[in-house]
Structure formats: structure tokens, C-alpha cells
Design a protein around this motif. Structure first.
Motif, short mmCIF file in Angstrom:
data_model
loop_
_atom_site.label_atom_id
_atom_site.label_comp_id
_atom_site.label_asym_id
_atom_site.label_seq_id
_atom_site.Cartn_x
_atom_site.Cartn_y
_atom_site.Cartn_z
N UNK A 292 -77.55 70.43 23.76
CA UNK A 292 -77.54 69.55 24.93
C UNK A 292 -76.11 69.21 25.32
N UNK A 293 -75.25 69.03 24.36
CA UNK A 293 -73.85 68.70 24.64
C UNK A 293 -73.20 69.78 25.51
N UNK A 294 -73.42 71.05 25.14
CA UNK A 294 -72.85 72.15 25.91
C UNK A 294 -73.48 72.25 27.30
N UNK A 295 -74.76 71.99 27.38
CA UNK A 295 -75.43 72.04 28.68
C UNK A 295 -74.88 70.97 29.63
N UNK A 296 -74.75 69.76 29.12
CA UNK A 296 -74.25 68.66 29.96
C UNK A 296 -72.80 68.91 30.37
N UNK A 297 -72.00 69.41 29.44
CA UNK A 297 -70.62 69.76 29.76
C UNK A 297 -70.57 70.77 30.90
N UNK A 298 -71.46 71.76 30.87
CA UNK A 298 -71.52 72.76 31.94
C UNK A 298 -71.94 72.12 33.26
N UNK A 299 -73.01 71.33 33.23
CA UNK A 299 -73.53 70.73 34.45
C UNK A 299 -72.50 69.86 35.15
N UNK A 300 -71.71 69.13 34.38
CA UNK A 300 -70.78 68.18 34.96
C UNK A 300 -69.46 68.81 35.39
N UNK A 301 -69.29 70.11 35.08
CA UNK A 301 -68.05 70.79 35.48
C UNK A 301 -68.29 71.94 36.45
N UNK A 302 -69.51 72.42 36.52
CA UNK A 302 -69.81 73.56 37.39
C UNK A 302 -69.89 73.11 38.85
N UNK A 303 -69.19 73.79 39.76
CA UNK A 303 -69.18 73.37 41.18
C UNK A 303 -70.56 73.33 41.81
N UNK A 304 -71.45 74.21 41.36
CA UNK A 304 -72.79 74.26 41.96
C UNK A 304 -73.70 73.13 41.52
N UNK A 305 -73.37 72.49 40.38
CA UNK A 305 -74.30 71.51 39.82
C UNK A 305 -73.74 70.09 39.71
N UNK A 306 -72.42 69.95 39.74
CA UNK A 306 -71.85 68.64 39.40
C UNK A 306 -72.18 67.55 40.41
N UNK A 307 -72.57 67.93 41.62
CA UNK A 307 -72.91 66.92 42.63
C UNK A 307 -74.41 66.71 42.79
N UNK A 308 -75.19 67.32 41.92
CA UNK A 308 -76.64 67.07 41.95
C UNK A 308 -76.92 65.61 41.62
N UNK A 309 -77.98 65.09 42.19
CA UNK A 309 -78.34 63.68 42.00
C UNK A 309 -78.50 63.34 40.52
N UNK A 310 -79.21 64.17 39.77
CA UNK A 310 -79.46 63.89 38.36
C UNK A 310 -78.18 63.93 37.55
N UNK A 311 -77.25 64.82 37.92
CA UNK A 311 -75.99 64.94 37.19
C UNK A 311 -75.09 63.74 37.49
N UNK A 312 -74.96 63.39 38.76
CA UNK A 312 -74.11 62.24 39.12
C UNK A 312 -74.59 60.95 38.47
#
Length: 348
Positions: A292-312
Motif C-alpha cells: 500500500x505504501x508504494x501504491x500511495x506513493x505512486x498515486x500522489x506523484x503520478x500526473x494522471x492520478x494526483x489530482x483525483x478526488x480520493x487522492x487529494x
């Protein structure tokens, strides 16, 4: 998965295994008084399992479980003493089973070779996935049964499911917990402990009832990410995540696909913009972004995902891989997602 051996090598291995099992009284028969006792207690047991008729002449005493889901059912039924070995793990064992699990040899963290399985001289083999007992798996059901070793495949991976297409198959019918309960009852019958099976089913039902009492998550949209960052495996409509979603009255943003775990690009994920991300927290090392740590790190840094509602808003629910597979731990998935939705204010 690549083939485990050449045809010639496999044939030789199976012949060797047949000699070993015959010499040791394997193949499901127990010499002397034990077999007589089992017969008196209702054996042989015959089951219809994934299109096969499986007959077990006596309660197994040297079983091998080839997937974690099957293993945790057997351990939950108090059968550690009748297990010769386990294999293929994605997570630490379910809480409460640690001591029993430690008494059973783990012959492989991932898929074992057929040599390792046959070396345990099994009198019964169980698996959670069709791929484990199919071509390219450990060995086929026919090959085990030619040696007199009964096999059992979880009905959750065959009933209402087509495994001939993509590697994880697709669902022609929605999975329900009844499939999991049926597996529990079947394995309890095979081992001659049906009352333990009913007790476990009752406990699982009660946990779901408590987790979903008075919940209304109809405004919540969920996405389930199992593994892989580059081409993520995300849950389709109708597998174990479908059970969780249905029990809570929420919506899976990819409920328009019947594939079990389709690989979908991140741009499409961002377009669906789920309100909650349910993330697999795996300990294995066969894909990228397992933890999960690696997944969250990816989500919060990837341009396609970092602005998603769930991520923000950091709306993450972490689940074991087993909770995202059709197992008794799917109940754990219902509990944790329900708890998460309540904490996010997304469940009435």
C-alpha cells in the motif's frame, strides 16, 4: 505463467510420484483401523466440484493446500494437524491462525513445483484458483487424480466464471458469499468435520451482518487496485470486490466490465474519479507497487492520478490481497471498507 516442466519431464515425475504414493499408502486411503473408522463416520465422501465428481475415501491426513485462501479455510477449521504443506502466499496469515500456520511447512511463497508437492506424499490437494490446477500451474487435476490423489478447486473460481480468456478470467454471473460458504462446507465434509464448517459459516455471516447494519453508502464510488503500477489490475464488477460493494450498497466505478481484474490505464481511472480508493496491501514481490505504501506513493506523484478526488483527500482503505480475493477474508474486506466509508462520512 510459464509451463512448470517439459512433457517428458512431467511424465517421468508423475511416474515417480505414483511409486512414492503407492509405497506409502497414499492416494486417499488409510491403512488398517483408520480407514474403517472413517467409513463408519460417513466416508467415502463424494462431491460435485467444478464439473468433476470428487470422491475421498477417508479423511485426509496429509493434505497440501496450494493457495492461501484454501489454506486459511483449513486452518480456521482446526485442521493444521492434517496438513502436510502450504504454498502461494500474498499476505501474512489471518490473525488468530499464526500458531497453527507455523506448524505446517510452507514449501513455496509463490507457486511450487510439482516435485515439491509430490515430495510431501499428499492424500488430498486443494486450490483456490483454476490456474493453479490447470496448464502451466502446479499440475493438472487429471495428473493428480491419475496418482490417486483427490483434488478440490474453490467453486468461487469456476461457478459462473469463464477462465478461458484473460489470465484472471471473467464473470458471467455475480459472485456471492454463498460460493465461499459452499467451499467451507465442502472442505469440512471432506475432512469429516461438518459441524466446524457450519460454525465457521455462522460466524462469517454474523460479521457481515454487524458490519453492514444500517449502512447506506449509495453515494460512494469505489475503485479496487490489487497490484502493478504501470498497467494496474483493477476490479471488475463481479468478483470478491463486487461482494464488498454490493453488501455496502456502494458503486464500483468499473462495474461495466466483467473481467475479474482488467488492466486499465490511469487516464481512464482519473476520468472515473472514484470517491474512495481500496488498495491492496500485499507482501509478495511478483508485481510492481505491491505494498500500500508504494501504491500511495505512486498515486500522489503520478500526473494522471494526483489530482483525483480520493487522492487529494487521502480517502484510502487498505486491504490484504486475500480480502480482495474470493475467500473467507472477503468478510474482512466488507468490515474494513464499511469502517473506512463511515470514517470518511460517506455512509449513513
Amino acid at each position: 505463467m510459464p509451463p512448470i516442466a517439459s512433457t517428458v519431464r512431467r511424465t517421468a515425475l508423475l511416474i515417480t510420484g505414483l511409486v512414492l504414493l503407492t509405497a506409502c499408502g497414499g492416494g486417499g486411503s488409510v491403512p488398517g483401523g483408520a480407514a474403517a473408522d472413517d467409513a463408519a463416520d460417513g466416508f467415502p465422501v463424494t462431491l460435485e466440484n467444478c464439473g468433476r465428481t470428487v470422491t475421498v475415501g477417508a479423511a485426509p491426513r496429509h493434505a497440501v493446500s496450494l493457495n492461501q485462501g484454501s489454506t486459511e479455510i483449513l486452518l480456521s477449521l482446526g485442521l493444521a494437524g492434517r496438513m502436510a504443506a502450504t504454498a502461494t502466499w500474498t499476505d501474512p496469515v489471518m490473525k488468530g491462525l499464526e500458531e497453527d500456520e507455523a506448524t505446517v511447512p510452507r514449501i513455496a511463497g509463490n507457486q511450487p513445483s510439482s516435485e515439491k508437492v509430490l515430495a510431501e506424499e499428499p492424500d488430498f490437494v486443494s486450490a483456490s484458483f483454476d490456474s493453479t490446477l490447470g496448464k502451466g500451474g502446479v499440475a493438472t487435476r487429471d495428473q493428480f487424480e491419475e496418482l490417486g490423489v483427490p483434488t478440490y478447486l474453490s467453486p468461487t473460481d469456476c461457478a459462473g466464471k469463464d477462465n478461458t480468456g484473460s489470465s484472471d478470467g471473467s464473470r458471467t454471473e455475480r459472485l456471492t458469499m454463498d460460493g465461499v460458504y459452499g467451499e467451507v462446507r465442502d472442505l469440512a465434509a471432506v475432512f469429516g468435520v461438518p459441524e466446524r464448517g457450519e460454525k465457521l459459516v455462522t460466524s462469517l455471516r454474523g460479521r457481515i451482518d454487524r458490519a453492514t447494519a444500517d449502512i447506506d453508502a449509495s453515494d460512494a464510488t469505489l475503485l479496487y487496485w490489487f497490484a502493478n503500477a504501470e498497467a494496474p489490475y483493477l476490479a471488475g464488477c463481479c468478483g470478491a470486490p463486487g461482494i464488498i460493494t454490493e453488501e455496502l450498497g456502494a458503486k464500483n466505478v468499473f462495474d461495466d466490465t466483467h473481467e475479474e481484474w482488467p488492466q486499465i490505464n490511469w487516464e481512464t481511472v482519473a476520468d472515473r474519479d472514484p470517491s474512495v480508493l481500496v488498495i491492496g496491501d500485499l507482501t509478495r514481490r511478483s508485481q510492481t507497487a505491491e505494498s500500500a505504501e508504494k501504491k500511495i506513493e505512486f498515486l500522489e506523484s503520478n500526473p494522471a492520478t494526483k489530482n483525483m478526488d480520493a487522492v487529494r483527500n487521502k480517502r484510502y482503505v487498505l486491504l490484504s490481497g486475500q480480502a480482495m480475493n474470493p475467500t473467507i477474508r472477503t468478510v474482512e474486506g466488507v468490515e474494513r471498507v464499511a469502517e473506512g466509508l463511515r470514517s470518511f462520512g460517506l455512509a449513513g
